[in-house]
Scaffold this motif. Structure first.
Motif, PDB file in Angstrom:
ATOM      1  N   LEU A   1       2.462   9.483  -9.865  1.00 38.60           N
ATOM      2  CA  LEU A   1       1.588   9.557 -11.034  1.00 38.60           C
ATOM      3  C   LEU A   1       0.791  10.862 -11.041  1.00 38.60           C
ATOM      4  CD1 LEU A   1       0.377   8.254 -13.557  1.00 38.60           C
ATOM      5  CD2 LEU A   1      -1.255   7.066 -12.073  1.00 38.60           C
ATOM      6  N   PHE A   2       0.243  11.217  -9.855  1.00 36.35           N
ATOM      7  CA  PHE A   2      -0.515  12.460  -9.751  1.00 36.35           C
ATOM      8  C   PHE A   2       0.367  13.674 -10.027  1.00 36.35           C
ATOM      9  CE2 PHE A   2      -3.582  10.156  -6.722  1.00 36.35           C
ATOM     10  CZ  PHE A   2      -4.432   9.872  -7.761  1.00 36.35           C
ATOM     11  N   GLU A   3       1.612  13.626  -9.521  1.00 37.46           N
ATOM     12  CA  GLU A   3       2.545  14.728  -9.769  1.00 37.46           C
ATOM     13  C   GLU A   3       2.849  14.838 -11.262  1.00 37.46           C
ATOM     14  OE1 GLU A   3       4.782  18.001  -8.956  1.00 37.46           O
ATOM     15  OE2 GLU A   3       3.466  16.862  -7.599  1.00 37.46           O
ATOM     16  N   THR A   4       3.029  13.663 -11.884  1.00 40.10           N
ATOM     17  CA  THR A   4       3.262  13.657 -13.330  1.00 40.10           C
ATOM     18  C   THR A   4       2.064  14.212 -14.078  1.00 40.10           C
ATOM     19  OG1 THR A   4       4.707  11.719 -13.121  1.00 40.10           O
ATOM     20  CG2 THR A   4       3.851  12.235 -15.317  1.00 40.10           C
TER      21      THR A   4
ATOM     22  N   CYS B   1       0.826  -1.208   0.000  1.00 40.08           N
ATOM     23  CA  CYS B   1       0.000   0.000   0.000  1.00 40.08           C
ATOM     24  C   CYS B   1       0.862   1.261   0.000  1.00 40.08           C
ATOM     25  CB  CYS B   1      -0.945  -0.007   1.199  1.00 40.08           C
ATOM     26  SG  CYS B   1      -2.276  -1.231   1.080  1.00 40.08           S
ATOM     27  N   LEU B   2       1.935   1.236   0.810  1.00 37.99           N
ATOM     28  CA  LEU B   2       2.830   2.399   0.836  1.00 37.99           C
ATOM     29  C   LEU B   2       3.458   2.642  -0.533  1.00 37.99           C
ATOM     30  CD1 LEU B   2       4.693   1.997   4.274  1.00 37.99           C
ATOM     31  CD2 LEU B   2       2.944   3.690   3.651  1.00 37.99           C
ATOM     32  N   LYS B   3       3.936   1.536  -1.146  1.00 42.08           N
ATOM     33  CA  LYS B   3       4.549   1.666  -2.470  1.00 42.08           C
ATOM     34  C   LYS B   3       3.524   2.168  -3.492  1.00 42.08           C
ATOM     35  CE  LYS B   3       7.283  -0.931  -5.834  1.00 42.08           C
ATOM     36  NZ  LYS B   3       6.490  -0.462  -6.993  1.00 42.08           N
ATOM     37  N   LYS B   4       2.278   1.600  -3.336  1.00 43.25           N
ATOM     38  CA  LYS B   4       1.222   2.027  -4.250  1.00 43.25           C
ATOM     39  C   LYS B   4       0.900   3.498  -4.052  1.00 43.25           C
ATOM     40  CE  LYS B   4      -2.069   1.417  -7.257  1.00 43.25           C
ATOM     41  NZ  LYS B   4      -1.754   1.244  -8.685  1.00 43.25           N
ATOM     42  N   CYS B   5       0.885   3.956  -2.813  1.00 48.19           N
ATOM     43  CA  CYS B   5       0.615   5.377  -2.536  1.00 48.19           C
ATOM     44  C   CYS B   5       1.700   6.264  -3.136  1.00 48.19           C
ATOM     45  CB  CYS B   5       0.508   5.597  -1.022  1.00 48.19           C
ATOM     46  SG  CYS B   5      -0.998   4.921  -0.288  1.00 48.19           S
ATOM     47  N   LYS B   6       2.976   5.822  -2.944  1.00 49.17           N
ATOM     48  CA  LYS B   6       4.067   6.599  -3.515  1.00 49.17           C
ATOM     49  C   LYS B   6       3.975   6.643  -5.037  1.00 49.17           C
ATOM     50  CE  LYS B   6       7.358   5.827   0.247  1.00 49.17           C
ATOM     51  NZ  LYS B   6       8.682   5.251   0.642  1.00 49.17           N
ATOM     52  N   ASP B   7       3.670   5.457  -5.618  1.00 49.34           N
ATOM     53  CA  ASP B   7       3.524   5.420  -7.077  1.00 49.34           C
ATOM     54  C   ASP B   7       2.381   6.326  -7.550  1.00 49.34           C
ATOM     55  OD1 ASP B   7       5.609   3.672  -7.193  1.00 49.34           O
ATOM     56  OD2 ASP B   7       4.351   1.858  -7.320  1.00 49.34           O
ATOM     57  N   ASP B   8       1.260   6.287  -6.760  1.00 51.77           N
ATOM     58  CA  ASP B   8       0.118   7.136  -7.116  1.00 51.77           C
ATOM     59  C   ASP B   8       0.477   8.614  -6.985  1.00 51.77           C
ATOM     60  OD1 ASP B   8      -1.333   4.899  -7.636  1.00 51.77           O
ATOM     61  OD2 ASP B   8      -2.440   4.895  -5.728  1.00 51.77           O
ATOM     62  N   GLU B   9       1.231   8.976  -5.910  1.00 45.11           N
ATOM     63  CA  GLU B   9       1.651  10.366  -5.755  1.00 45.11           C
ATOM     64  C   GLU B   9       2.536  10.806  -6.915  1.00 45.11           C
ATOM     65  OE1 GLU B   9       3.523  10.733  -1.991  1.00 45.11           O
ATOM     66  OE2 GLU B   9       1.651  10.615  -0.834  1.00 45.11           O
TER      67      GLU B   9
ATOM     68  N   ARG C   1      -0.160  16.331 -12.855  1.00 49.08           N
ATOM     69  CA  ARG C   1      -0.195  17.785 -12.621  1.00 49.08           C
ATOM     70  C   ARG C   1       0.808  18.508 -13.509  1.00 49.08           C
ATOM     71  NH1 ARG C   1      -1.232  16.144  -7.155  1.00 49.08           N
ATOM     72  NH2 ARG C   1       1.013  16.074  -6.710  1.00 49.08           N
ATOM     73  N   THR C   2       2.009  17.893 -13.674  1.00 51.04           N
ATOM     74  CA  THR C   2       3.009  18.493 -14.554  1.00 51.04           C
ATOM     75  C   THR C   2       2.512  18.532 -15.995  1.00 51.04           C
ATOM     76  OG1 THR C   2       4.792  17.669 -13.119  1.00 51.04           O
ATOM     77  CG2 THR C   2       5.388  18.346 -15.356  1.00 51.04           C
ATOM     78  N   PHE C   3       1.926  17.403 -16.430  1.00 42.30           N
ATOM     79  CA  PHE C   3       1.372  17.357 -17.796  1.00 42.30           C
ATOM     80  C   PHE C   3       0.259  18.393 -17.977  1.00 42.30           C
ATOM     81  CE2 PHE C   3       2.614  12.622 -18.488  1.00 42.30           C
ATOM     82  CZ  PHE C   3       3.901  13.023 -18.811  1.00 42.30           C
ATOM     83  N   GLU C   4      -0.602  18.500 -16.944  1.00 45.99           N
ATOM     84  CA  GLU C   4      -1.702  19.461 -17.023  1.00 45.99           C
ATOM     85  C   GLU C   4      -1.162  20.893 -17.099  1.00 45.99           C
ATOM     86  OE1 GLU C   4      -5.768  20.657 -14.555  1.00 45.99           O
ATOM     87  OE2 GLU C   4      -4.367  19.157 -13.771  1.00 45.99           O
ATOM     88  N   LYS C   5      -0.127  21.180 -16.301  1.00 50.92           N
ATOM     89  CA  LYS C   5       0.491  22.516 -16.326  1.00 50.92           C
ATOM     90  C   LYS C   5       1.120  22.789 -17.688  1.00 50.92           C
ATOM     91  CE  LYS C   5       3.740  25.424 -13.809  1.00 50.92           C
ATOM     92  NZ  LYS C   5       4.705  25.498 -12.682  1.00 50.92           N
ATOM     93  N   ASP C   6       1.844  21.797 -18.203  1.00 53.26           N
ATOM     94  CA  ASP C   6       2.445  21.950 -19.529  1.00 53.26           C
ATOM     95  C   ASP C   6       1.367  22.142 -20.592  1.00 53.26           C
ATOM     96  OD1 ASP C   6       4.940  21.661 -18.433  1.00 53.26           O
ATOM     97  OD2 ASP C   6       5.129  19.534 -18.937  1.00 53.26           O
ATOM     98  N   LEU C   7       0.276  21.383 -20.452  1.00 54.74           N
ATOM     99  CA  LEU C   7      -0.822  21.502 -21.416  1.00 54.74           C
ATOM    100  C   LEU C   7      -1.430  22.899 -21.378  1.00 54.74           C
ATOM    101  CD1 LEU C   7      -2.635  20.166 -23.503  1.00 54.74           C
ATOM    102  CD2 LEU C   7      -4.092  19.356 -21.626  1.00 54.74           C
ATOM    103  N   GLN C   8      -1.631  23.433 -20.170  1.00 52.96           N
ATOM    104  CA  GLN C   8      -2.167  24.789 -20.049  1.00 52.96           C
ATOM    105  C   GLN C   8      -1.222  25.806 -20.684  1.00 52.96           C
ATOM    106  OE1 GLN C   8      -2.845  25.335 -15.867  1.00 52.96           O
ATOM    107  NE2 GLN C   8      -4.791  24.178 -15.860  1.00 52.96           N
TER     108      GLN C   8
END
Length: 237
Positions: A63-66, A53-61, A68-75
């Motif tokens: 992924l979410f950061e990625t 679960c911890l690894k999955k949370c880190k992976d999800d974080e 957010r970066t993609f969304e920022k770049d897209l904007q």
């Protein structure tokens, strides 16, 4: 059935109870060991699940950061694209305006070319007319200078009303009593190639009519002959 007061019966009961107790203890031991193994397995499972679960949370974080970066770049790219589209529209509008100006300039150039061609044709026509008039002047000069004693002079007028080169036709042998007296007509050619009578000395009443006839016929020799006749008629009055 044996009596409970029988000593052997009591021993047997005791042994039976002891066997039962031992079996129960053994069963409880086995249950305890199984429970312990189950607890250990459960703890391992929980730790593994927790780690997963911890690894999955880190992976999800990550992924979410990625994301957010993609969304920022897209904007940013969307904003940049809008700015480029706006700039492209302005450039297109400027190009269309320049194309319109180009068409206007081309039309003006064509109009200027046509006007220039007309002016050149007019100049050529005037030059031809002037050459014809020059030939007439040469013929008149031969006739009047050689046969009638007329003198042709070139003068340069500097007055405000009459500028440029003019010709003076000096007639003599008009008055028999004064054969050397000079009778003068001054004339030139307008910009449109039309003869223009500037003055006569002495003044002739019919000079405007003679000028009008000259402008209609371009016959300079006939005009000079008529002027000479007018001078002779005026001298004999």
């Amino acid at each position: 059935m044996a009596s409970i007061t029988d000593p052997n019966t009591s021993g047997m009961f005791t042994n039976a109870m002891e066997d039962m107790r031992n079996k129960l203890l053994k069963g409880l031991g086995e249950i305890s060991e199984a429970t312990s193994e189950l607890c250990q397995t459960h703890r391992h499972f929980l730790k593994s699940a927790h780690d997963t679960c911890l690894k999955k949370c880190k992976d999800d974080e990550m992924l979410f950061e990625t994301l957010r970066t993609f969304e920022k770049d897209l904007q940013q790219k969307t904003t940049s694209l809008k700015e480029k589209r706006s700039a492209t529209s302005e450039v297109k509008a400027e190009i269309q305006q320049k194309e319109t100006q180009k068409e206007d300039i081309i039309q003006k150039i064509e109009k200027l070319k046509e006007e220039q061609a007309k002016r050149q044709e007019l100049i050529h026509s005037q030059n031809r007319a002037n050459k014809d008039r020059l030939r007439n002047l040469q013929k008149a000069r031969v006739v009047f200078e050689d046969h009638l004693g007329m003198e042709i002079r070139k003068i340069l007028s500097k007055t405000q009303l009459v500028k440029g080169e003019r010709l003076q036709f000096v007639f003599r042998n008009i008055d028999p009593s004064r054969p050397d007296s000079a009778y003068v007509v001054t004339m030139g050619i307008k910009g449109d190639g039309v003869y223009q009578i500037v003055s006569s000395d002495p003044a002739l009443e019919r000079l405007p009519a003679l000028e009008s006839r000259l402008q209609g016929t371009n016959n300079l020799a006939a005009f000079l002959a008529n002027v000479r006749k007018e001078f002779i008629a005026q001298a004999r009055r």
